[in-house]
Scaffold this motif. Structure first.
Motif, short mmCIF file in Angstrom:
data_model
loop_
_atom_site.label_atom_id
_atom_site.label_comp_id
_atom_site.label_asym_id
_atom_site.label_seq_id
_atom_site.Cartn_x
_atom_site.Cartn_y
_atom_site.Cartn_z
N ALA A 1 38.94 49.93 88.59
CA ALA A 1 39.58 48.67 88.96
C ALA A 1 39.85 47.83 87.71
O ALA A 1 40.90 47.19 87.61
CB ALA A 1 38.71 47.90 89.94
N CYS A 2 38.93 47.86 86.76
CA CYS A 2 39.12 47.11 85.51
C CYS A 2 40.29 47.68 84.71
O CYS A 2 41.09 46.94 84.15
CB CYS A 2 37.84 47.10 84.69
SG CYS A 2 36.53 46.07 85.42
N ARG A 3 40.39 48.99 84.68
CA ARG A 3 41.50 49.63 83.96
C ARG A 3 42.84 49.29 84.64
O ARG A 3 43.83 48.99 83.96
CB ARG A 3 41.28 51.14 83.91
CG ARG A 3 42.25 51.87 83.03
CD ARG A 3 41.78 53.32 82.81
NE ARG A 3 42.80 54.09 82.17
CZ ARG A 3 43.04 54.11 80.87
NH1 ARG A 3 42.32 53.36 80.06
NH2 ARG A 3 44.00 54.85 80.35
N ALA A 4 42.87 49.31 85.96
CA ALA A 4 44.09 48.95 86.69
C ALA A 4 44.46 47.50 86.42
O ALA A 4 45.65 47.17 86.25
CB ALA A 4 43.89 49.19 88.18
N ALA A 5 43.46 46.63 86.36
CA ALA A 5 43.71 45.21 86.08
C ALA A 5 44.32 45.03 84.70
O ALA A 5 45.27 44.26 84.53
CB ALA A 5 42.41 44.42 86.20
N LEU A 6 43.78 45.74 83.71
CA LEU A 6 44.35 45.63 82.36
C LEU A 6 45.77 46.17 82.34
O LEU A 6 46.64 45.60 81.69
CB LEU A 6 43.48 46.36 81.33
CG LEU A 6 43.99 46.25 79.89
CD1 LEU A 6 44.05 44.79 79.43
CD2 LEU A 6 43.10 47.07 78.95
#
Length: 141
Positions: free
Chosen positions: A91-96
């Motif tokens: 989810a953090c990678r998708a957010a970035l």
């Protein structure tokens, strides 16, 4: 005035959607200017994430609310809150990735924007190499 709901049929819950939108907003203001292309990309992304439920006037209200939150809490606090809300590395990678999309909407990445990409990525727990790889992909390389 009632708060703007970001609820959608996507698998993400409302707090996660809010975190994604907040990170895209922070990215859009990285260089101090929310340019026309960045704003259009931001609006399209918010519309996509919310199943087109946010009307243009609601989007302006959302931007005003996010700007006030940034000024009141500071970028670091917002980033930490987003990391806790998003939780998983995926989810953090998708957010970035969404944040990088807003930054690159105008076709260029300024030094301030590159610094913000790294600030967001680091706050989300991503390593420098992974962040740089995402930037290269966004730049078409």
């Amino acid at each position: 005035m009632a708060p703007i709901s970001l609820r959608s049929s996507h698998t993400l819950d409302e707090p996660k959607l809010e975190a994604l939108v907040e990170l895209m907003y922070l990215a859009a203001y990285a260089d101090g200017v929310f340019g026309a292309e960045e704003k259009r990309h931001f609006a399209r992304s918010v519309q996509s994430l919310t199943d087109r439920k946010v009307l243009p006037d609601q989007l302006e209200q959302l931007i005003t609310r996010l700007d006030a939150a940034r000024k009141a809490s500071g970028t670091a606090a917002l980033l930490e809150g987003a990391r806790q809300t998003l939780g998983s590395p995926g989810a953090c990678r998708a957010a970035l990735s969404l944040a990088i999309g807003v930054i690159t909407a105008d076709g260029a990445i300024s030094n301030a924007e590159r610094a913000m990409i790294h600030e967001i990525g680091t706050a989300l727990g991503l390593d420098r190499e992974g962040i740089e790889e995402m930037v290269r992909e966004a730049e078409g390389g």
